[in-house]
Design a protein around this motif. Structure first.
Motif, PDB file in Angstrom:
ATOM      1  N   LYS A   1       0.906  -1.278   0.170  1.00 12.89           N
ATOM      2  CA  LYS A   1       0.151  -0.063  -0.171  1.00 12.89           C
ATOM      3  C   LYS A   1       1.012   1.250  -0.067  1.00 12.89           C
ATOM      4  CE  LYS A   1      -3.388   2.212   2.878  1.00 12.89           C
ATOM      5  NZ  LYS A   1      -4.301   1.874   4.283  1.00 12.89           N
ATOM      6  N   TYR A   2       1.973   1.171   1.010  1.00 13.15           N
ATOM      7  CA  TYR A   2       2.812   2.515   1.027  1.00 13.15           C
ATOM      8  C   TYR A   2       3.659   2.563  -0.277  1.00 13.15           C
ATOM      9  CZ  TYR A   2       0.209   3.618   5.073  1.00 13.15           C
ATOM     10  OH  TYR A   2      -0.850   4.147   6.112  1.00 13.15           O
ATOM     11  N   ALA A   3       4.042   1.458  -0.633  1.00 14.15           N
ATOM     12  CA  ALA A   3       5.144   1.615  -1.662  1.00 14.15           C
ATOM     13  C   ALA A   3       4.413   1.795  -3.036  1.00 14.15           C
ATOM     14  CB  ALA A   3       5.138  -0.076  -2.230  1.00 14.15           C
ATOM     15  N   GLN A   4       2.907   1.962  -3.047  1.00 16.53           N
ATOM     16  CA  GLN A   4       2.233   2.422  -4.309  1.00 16.53           C
ATOM     17  C   GLN A   4       2.228   3.940  -4.027  1.00 16.53           C
ATOM     18  OE1 GLN A   4      -1.798   1.306  -4.663  1.00 16.53           O
ATOM     19  NE2 GLN A   4      -1.737   1.915  -6.592  1.00 16.53           N
ATOM     20  N   ILE A   5       2.151   4.395  -2.840  1.00 13.65           N
ATOM     21  CA  ILE A   5       2.123   6.100  -2.502  1.00 13.65           C
ATOM     22  C   ILE A   5       3.454   6.584  -3.031  1.00 13.65           C
ATOM     23  CG2 ILE A   5       1.834   7.643  -0.786  1.00 13.65           C
ATOM     24  CD1 ILE A   5      -0.086   5.880   0.716  1.00 13.65           C
ATOM     25  N   GLY A   6       4.610   5.763  -2.562  1.00 15.91           N
ATOM     26  CA  GLY A   6       5.764   6.324  -2.727  1.00 15.91           C
ATOM     27  C   GLY A   6       6.036   6.186  -4.375  1.00 15.91           C
ATOM     28  N   SER A   7       5.538   5.436  -5.222  1.00  9.27           N
ATOM     29  CA  SER A   7       6.005   5.333  -6.617  1.00  9.27           C
ATOM     30  C   SER A   7       5.157   6.575  -7.380  1.00  9.27           C
ATOM     31  CB  SER A   7       5.278   3.766  -7.184  1.00  9.27           C
ATOM     32  OG  SER A   7       3.937   3.685  -6.947  1.00  9.27           O
ATOM     33  N   GLN A   8       4.265   7.113  -6.582  1.00 10.03           N
ATOM     34  CA  GLN A   8       3.282   8.104  -7.626  1.00 10.03           C
ATOM     35  C   GLN A   8       3.853   9.510  -7.088  1.00 10.03           C
ATOM     36  OE1 GLN A   8      -0.408   7.178  -5.994  1.00 10.03           O
ATOM     37  NE2 GLN A   8      -0.787   5.572  -7.331  1.00 10.03           N
ATOM     38  N   ILE A   9       4.994   9.708  -6.203  1.00 13.70           N
ATOM     39  CA  ILE A   9       5.440  10.943  -5.847  1.00 13.70           C
ATOM     40  C   ILE A   9       6.054  11.385  -7.202  1.00 13.70           C
ATOM     41  CG2 ILE A   9       7.007  12.278  -4.475  1.00 13.70           C
ATOM     42  CD1 ILE A   9       6.838  10.203  -2.366  1.00 13.70           C
ATOM     43  N   ASP A  10       6.068  12.767  -7.402  1.00 14.88           N
ATOM     44  CA  ASP A  10       6.668  13.519  -8.650  1.00 14.88           C
ATOM     45  C   ASP A  10       7.760  14.270  -8.103  1.00 14.88           C
ATOM     46  OD1 ASP A  10       7.499  14.953 -10.905  1.00 14.88           O
ATOM     47  OD2 ASP A  10       5.617  16.057 -10.896  1.00 14.88           O
ATOM     48  N   HIS A  11       9.054  13.847  -8.488  1.00 18.77           N
ATOM     49  CA  HIS A  11      10.165  14.402  -7.879  1.00 18.77           C
ATOM     50  C   HIS A  11      10.994  15.225  -8.988  1.00 18.77           C
ATOM     51  CE1 HIS A  11      10.074  10.516  -5.893  1.00 18.77           C
ATOM     52  NE2 HIS A  11      10.530  11.011  -4.954  1.00 18.77           N
ATOM     53  N   SER A  12      10.200  15.800 -10.006  1.00 17.21           N
ATOM     54  CA  SER A  12      10.631  16.620 -11.030  1.00 17.21           C
ATOM     55  C   SER A  12      10.933  17.611 -10.291  1.00 17.21           C
ATOM     56  CB  SER A  12       9.682  16.759 -12.298  1.00 17.21           C
ATOM     57  OG  SER A  12       8.500  17.472 -11.612  1.00 17.21           O
ATOM     58  N   GLU A  13      10.162  18.399  -9.537  1.00 17.31           N
ATOM     59  CA  GLU A  13      10.708  19.725  -8.774  1.00 17.31           C
ATOM     60  C   GLU A  13      11.789  20.016  -8.077  1.00 17.31           C
ATOM     61  OE1 GLU A  13       7.014  21.288  -6.857  1.00 17.31           O
ATOM     62  OE2 GLU A  13       6.127  22.087  -8.854  1.00 17.31           O
ATOM     63  N   LEU A  14      12.091  18.753  -7.526  1.00 12.12           N
ATOM     64  CA  LEU A  14      13.316  18.523  -6.584  1.00 12.12           C
ATOM     65  C   LEU A  14      14.509  18.567  -7.605  1.00 12.12           C
ATOM     66  CD1 LEU A  14      12.324  16.205  -3.945  1.00 12.12           C
ATOM     67  CD2 LEU A  14      12.505  18.563  -3.823  1.00 12.12           C
ATOM     68  N   HIS A  15      14.416  17.735  -8.498  1.00 11.46           N
ATOM     69  CA  HIS A  15      15.480  17.417  -9.540  1.00 11.46           C
ATOM     70  C   HIS A  15      15.813  19.011 -10.122  1.00 11.46           C
ATOM     71  CE1 HIS A  15      15.149  13.375  -9.183  1.00 11.46           C
ATOM     72  NE2 HIS A  15      14.373  13.456 -10.046  1.00 11.46           N
ATOM     73  N   ALA A  16      14.878  20.162 -10.300  1.00  8.92           N
ATOM     74  CA  ALA A  16      14.955  21.109 -10.809  1.00  8.92           C
ATOM     75  C   ALA A  16      15.628  22.203  -9.436  1.00  8.92           C
ATOM     76  CB  ALA A  16      13.742  21.798 -11.389  1.00  8.92           C
TER      77      ALA A  16
END
Length: 398
Positions: free
Chosen positions: A15-30
């Motif tokens: 359940k929590y792995a699915q939540i983690g997989s849906q996080i958008d990290h693009s702003e952090l990379h920027a």
């Protein structure tokens, strides 16, 4: 200790792995600095905090192994540790309140946590770091069980956005003892919260300083007995230490899978780079380090929950093993990907964030001091327990 997750824990992990997989990290990379409120809200809605809050205070009151399964699921799917460090910090606060809070404190602060309010724990001083016995944050007793707090803290996770903070201080007039723990609400008169820290990585983990000027307090603001807080502090921060080790190991997993795929596809002289021994060594070192960190953390949690005397030492070991796994693994990833890894993106962000584990939860030097002091303590205890046995044997042979 069961060496595998049961069905309920497997479901929590997924359940929590699915939540983690849906996080958008693009702003952090920027390079954008912002707390991930959206993911924090999703974790709240999923019932993460109910797992460890007792039923009488509104939670489900299951156990720390269920929570660990959920944390592990999240850690194995996210790509930056900021949200994980926030979860670990909040879990430490729940643990502290469960163990040492009064009924009124539990009802109030656990209730806030179940509503998604963020907590902070202020340990490090600007001048003495995490040497809490040398803290210059002073609690001065007054009449009728009142107190006055003065001092400063820095590098506090969630400080700019926390609803309440646990402050480590010491009683006035004490040299290196008298450690006390204070629960302090945001907006309290005399509390000054500084600007966001500008950091190399972990941009989604807001940190900052606090200053305390003549803050009036009463006995109900103290967590535990004044002057007797050091042992309590060690007990609940030890949980965070082993969790740092665990998430370090599991964060490597998705990065290692992609690195394996990259090494199979990337060719040099018409040969996949995976066939070269130096590449194999990097990948196997990452696997060995991750597995070592995982199982050390599991063992540390078992010891901590069972009250084993060596638990504090093992928790520090788990933190060190995990920190080494993620930092060395991140550097090896950069070497493997070369220029592609150095460019702004997932690998370079992972490296910046991973380096935080050199200090988060205490530096290597601090933990080595803790380990050696625990080794001495355990050795002294063993010698003391063995003395009557030796004396009895001498009497028998006399």
């Amino acid at each position: 200790m069961d060496l595998q997750w049961n069905e309920r824990q497997q479901a929590l992990r997924a359940k929590y792995a699915q939540i983690g997989s849906q996080i958008d990290h693009s702003e952090l990379h920027a390079g954008k600095q912002a707390f991930d409120q959206n993911t924090w809200d999703r974790l709240l809605e999923a019932g993460l905090w109910k797992i460890i809050v007792p039923a009488e205070y509104g939670g489900a009151g299951t156990d720390w192994w269920d929570f660990t399964a959920a944390l592990e699921g999240l850690a194995c799917s996210v790509r930056t540790p900021g949200i994980l460090l926030s979860v670990i910090a909040q879990a430490g606060m729940v643990h502290a309140l469960n163990l040492f809070g009064t009924e009124a404190q539990k009802k109030d602060y656990l209730g806030r946590i179940l509503k998604g309010k963020l907590s902070a724990t202020a340990i490090a001083d600007p001048d003495t770091g995490t040497d809490v016995r040398s803290t210059s944050s002073v609690l001065t007793p007054g009449p009728n069980e009142t107190f006055m707090l003065n001092g400063a803290k820095y590098n506090i996770a969630h400080a700019p956005v926390a609803d309440f903070t646990l402050v480590v201080c010491k009683l006035d007039g004490h040299a290196r003892d008298g450690i006390s723990l204070i629960l302090l609400d945001a907006g309290t008169k005399g509390l000054e919260v500084g600007d966001y820290d500008q950091k190399l990585g972990n941009l989604d983990l807001p940190t900052g300083p606090m200053k305390f000027t003549n803050i009036p307090l009463h006995y109900g603001d103290l967590l535990g007995v004044p002057g007797k807080g050091l042992r309590n502090l060690i007990t609940f921060v030890s949980l965070g230490r082993l969790y740092y080790g665990l998430v370090s190991a599991w964060m490597i997993e998705p990065m290692l899978k992609e690195a394996m795929r990259y090494a199979q596809e990337r060719q040099t002289f018409e040969v996949p780079v995976l066939e070269f021994q130096y590449v194999q060594k990097k990948l196997t070192d990452m696997r060995i380090s991750a597995e070592s960190a995982k199982w050390t953390a599991y063992g540390a949690l078992q010891q901590l929950l069972s009250g084993a005397p060596e638990a504090g030492m093992t928790c520090s070991i788990a933190k060190l093993v995990g920190a080494e796994a993620i930092t060395s693994g991140a550097i090896d990833l950069l070497k493997l990907y070369g220029t592609k890894g150095y460019h702004q993106g997932e690998v370079s962000t992972f490296l910046r964030d991973a380096l935080a584990f050199c200090a988060v939860g205490g530096t290597e030097e601090m933990h080595r001091r803790n380990i050696i002091s625990q080794m001495k303590r355990l050795e002294a205890k063993a010698a003391k327990e063995a003395a009557p046995v030796r004396e009895e044997r001498l009497l028998e042979t006399a």
